[in-house]
Scaffold this active site. Sequence first.
Site, mmCIF file in Angstrom:
data_model
loop_
_atom_site.group_PDB
_atom_site.id
_atom_site.type_symbol
_atom_site.label_atom_id
_atom_site.label_comp_id
_atom_site.label_asym_id
_atom_site.label_seq_id
_atom_site.Cartn_x
_atom_site.Cartn_y
_atom_site.Cartn_z
ATOM 1 C CG HIS A 85 48.495 -18.075 -4.772
ATOM 2 N ND1 HIS A 85 47.206 -18.331 -3.701
ATOM 3 C CD2 HIS A 85 48.990 -17.243 -4.005
ATOM 4 C CE1 HIS A 85 47.235 -18.711 -2.353
ATOM 5 N NE2 HIS A 85 48.964 -18.049 -2.412
ATOM 6 C CD GLU B 74 -14.970 26.728 3.171
ATOM 7 O OE1 GLU B 74 -14.829 26.656 4.360
ATOM 8 O OE2 GLU B 74 -16.039 26.019 2.615
ATOM 9 C CG ASP C 60 -2.265 13.707 -21.728
ATOM 10 O OD1 ASP C 60 -2.123 12.812 -22.337
ATOM 11 O OD2 ASP C 60 -3.611 13.744 -21.801
ATOM 12 C CG ASP D 250 -14.222 21.137 5.866
ATOM 13 O OD1 ASP D 250 -15.110 22.103 6.905
ATOM 14 O OD2 ASP D 250 -14.676 19.762 6.187
ATOM 15 C CG ASP E 223 -16.717 24.040 9.430
ATOM 16 O OD1 ASP E 223 -15.847 23.873 7.844
ATOM 17 O OD2 ASP E 223 -17.529 24.708 9.615
ATOM 18 C CB CYS F 77 36.825 -18.913 -3.902
ATOM 19 S SG CYS F 77 36.489 -18.530 -5.505
ATOM 20 C CE LYS G 197 -23.118 18.265 4.988
ATOM 21 N NZ LYS G 197 -24.575 18.153 5.005
ATOM 22 N NE ARG H 191 -2.005 6.181 -19.198
ATOM 23 C CZ ARG H 191 -0.734 5.033 -19.209
ATOM 24 N NH1 ARG H 191 -0.686 4.807 -17.646
ATOM 25 N NH2 ARG H 191 -0.183 4.334 -19.966
ATOM 26 C CD GLN I 175 5.824 15.126 -19.936
ATOM 27 O OE1 GLN I 175 4.793 14.826 -20.256
ATOM 28 N NE2 GLN I 175 6.198 15.816 -21.076
ATOM 29 C CB THR J 270 -3.021 9.006 -23.645
ATOM 30 O OG1 THR J 270 -1.927 9.388 -22.442
ATOM 31 C CG2 THR J 270 -2.125 9.110 -25.115
ATOM 32 C CG ASN K 81 52.190 -17.514 -1.143
ATOM 33 O OD1 ASN K 81 50.583 -18.182 -1.128
ATOM 34 N ND2 ASN K 81 52.964 -18.958 -1.936
#
Length: 828
Positions: free
Chosen positions: A299, A723, A742, A712, A714, A143, A718, A748, A753, A746, A327
């Site tokens: 109404h 490097e 941490d 890397d 180039d 409605c 490797k 994690r 943060q 833990t 109305n």
Amino acid sequence: MDDLRGFLRQAGQEFLNAAGEAAMGAAKDVVGSVINEIFIKKEADTKRVLPSIKNMRVLGEKSSSLGPYSEVQDYETILNSCLASGSLFEDPLFPASNESLQFSRRPDRHIEWLRPHEIAENPQFFVEGYSRFDVQQGELGDCWLLAATANLTQESNLFFRVIPAEQSFEENYAGIFHFRFWQYGKWVDVIIDDRLPTYNGELMYMHSTEKNEFWSALLEKAYAKLHGSYEALKGGSTCEAMEDFTGGVSEWYDLKEAPGNLFTILQKAAERNSMMGCSIEPDPNVTEAETPQGLIRGHAYSITKVCLIDIVTPNRQGKIPMIRMRNPWGNEAEWNGPWSDSSPEWRYIPEEQKAEIGLTFDRDGEFWMSFQDFLNHFDRVEICNLSPDSLTEDQQNSGKRKWEMSMYEGEWTPGVTAGGCRNFLDTFWHNPQYIITLVDPDEEDEEGQCTVIVALMQKNRRSKRNMGMECLTIGFAIYSLNDRELENRPQGLNFFRYKSSVGRSPHFINTREVCARFKLPPGHYLIVPSTFDPNEEGEFIIRVFSETQNNMEENDDHVGYGGKADTITPGFPTPKPIDPQKEGLRRLFDSIAGKDMEVDWMELKRILDHSMRDDLPKPVVFNRFSNNMAFETQAAGPGDDGAGACGLLSLICGPFLKGTPFEEQLGMNDQSNKRLIGDNPADGGPVTANAIVDETHGFSKDVCRSMVAMLDADKSGKLGFEEFETLLSEIAKWKAIFKVYDVENTGRVSGFQLREALNSAGYHLNNRVLNVLGHRYGSRDGKIAFDDFIMCAVKIKTYIDIFKERDTEKNETATFTLEEWIERTIYS
């Protein structure tokens, strides 16, 4: 137990092979079912739940430069195709099936989908125009949608923006129709076929009093498609549909607690062509719906004019605040109190004033009331403030004013930007933040203040009800800012610790939108939208309407490298840099690199997994199923052939043998007896079988490949020693920073943060990037593991370096060809 061991020895390797194959098959089935559940449901959700948002073009704009989705539906294209082939359109994205009707259960009877010419003779889109009589409710509890549709018929320019007028069942008929709805800042075109759900040949849902008129039934179907199904429309607010029809912002007031300036609010709303309505709450203790004053309980009435009327009496001369209402029944059911059609008060109004306000005394359902009587006899008033683009040029030329509007889209991501309300101070500041600047006060405002309406709307919740997703509890707070505070982007914990808000939403409430009006002096203000609880995921738009211009911007950091001023967040100790001994590092490199004196990603992984084994999850590998998994039972001797089989049988059959005698025989009730061991016990030792799901073996190959690619130059795949040395120094810095944050040791860190941790590493990121990182690397509880944190840092550094290399003018602009961009990013 001896009998069981004998059985297992006899089965031997044959059993292990069969069990391994069975386990692999079961695993594939489980994984396959999970993938199917996730991706097939996602595909169905994409096609059914939000087809028009994803697939329809935004009105007035071109489609994405990335090219169209395969499901894109363009009205003109489909229409012309159907006309050329002589076929009637059948919508594959909203099929004539039970899924389009209901998502919670199957219909309790046979529903037949029929086209209008199968329902009635001579079907018409409009029969003698359109009116609120064309809106009749069916079996669906929507409605709220009908009330909004009835109101929409009062404004022709708004009506035809939603319902294009050129459609018919005669000229160019192909069984296809389209409707336009506002959705979260954009207008979308929703295309449907004209197959409608019927029972015994009668329309089940919205329909017209004229059996051969179908615009309202088709409008409802398009709105159902927009939200995924007809059932998704059960229960709602008229304001919600009015916003989708107009793009406006709705607010409502309880007239028993009306603000003192409500008449001024209504006056200004009328000046801006806002749609307004009012109602009287139904009283369950009163059997008669009609009050002694001729008003109808429960109404909806439309407010058609708000003004001050000149009055001249023998004892008084001045202006009286008046409201004209209608109305929608359009009959003699009208107000019979003061200022009604037959009221003697009208004789005190000058004739020119009567002509100016268009006064008539027809029995048409329209009547006048004094504002005081309005407050005394009605309970609720709703205002839909139209967006600036809703006013036609003629309306603006005729003196109608428009609102100034600003809008932003945002997201709450668990563990990143879903900080919850001010009750959760430690995380509240992580919510998205927006600054508005109010320069000029309202015209004619004696106090020199600005009217501001702030509306926070959450996105796509109704369309996801089929997945059990309801509206979040949302709200917002407003803070004033001085010039010094403007420099902080974003505002941090201490700002909210010591600063009080100057405004807030009336409630935190689980509705699609929460809205509030404020009077504020010109200045700078910070708006913080949030869910009530932290870590609730959702998308939103925030809109600000004002009478004078408002400037709105996101209060967030700029993406890039930080400066020397970047420091560890107060309260955290500064990490000690790890300076690897060069000689030992060189020996390690030489022993791994081989003759070419370079290391690839596999060799790098061996070095990192060994040197950082205490910072990584314990190793778990899988014998026969992947690389090498061995089960060990403490009760079995070293030479017991049945030990591995017992562990394997326990893992495979455990869920099915709980509560049986075999549970005790297999030792499944003693979790300490079941262990998994990796290739190298020194790398971390045994872990329980329950840890399989959560643990990986060292750094992933993707992290190692990305670390190689970062340095890397180039693109050989490797790294040389220099490097390699640079990389280890970067990793040592990231590791030290990770350990600082941490705090619970833990392995994690909290996603909340992540911003500070990456800032400490020298990277500035905004909420949009942090949200992406949270989705990509965060766990379900919003935590970031060590190797994922390293991956974040590697990716950020690589992409910033790629960009900076091309940003020669240092104006945050870089130019790449498509080939160059793919080449640079795909290797990273």
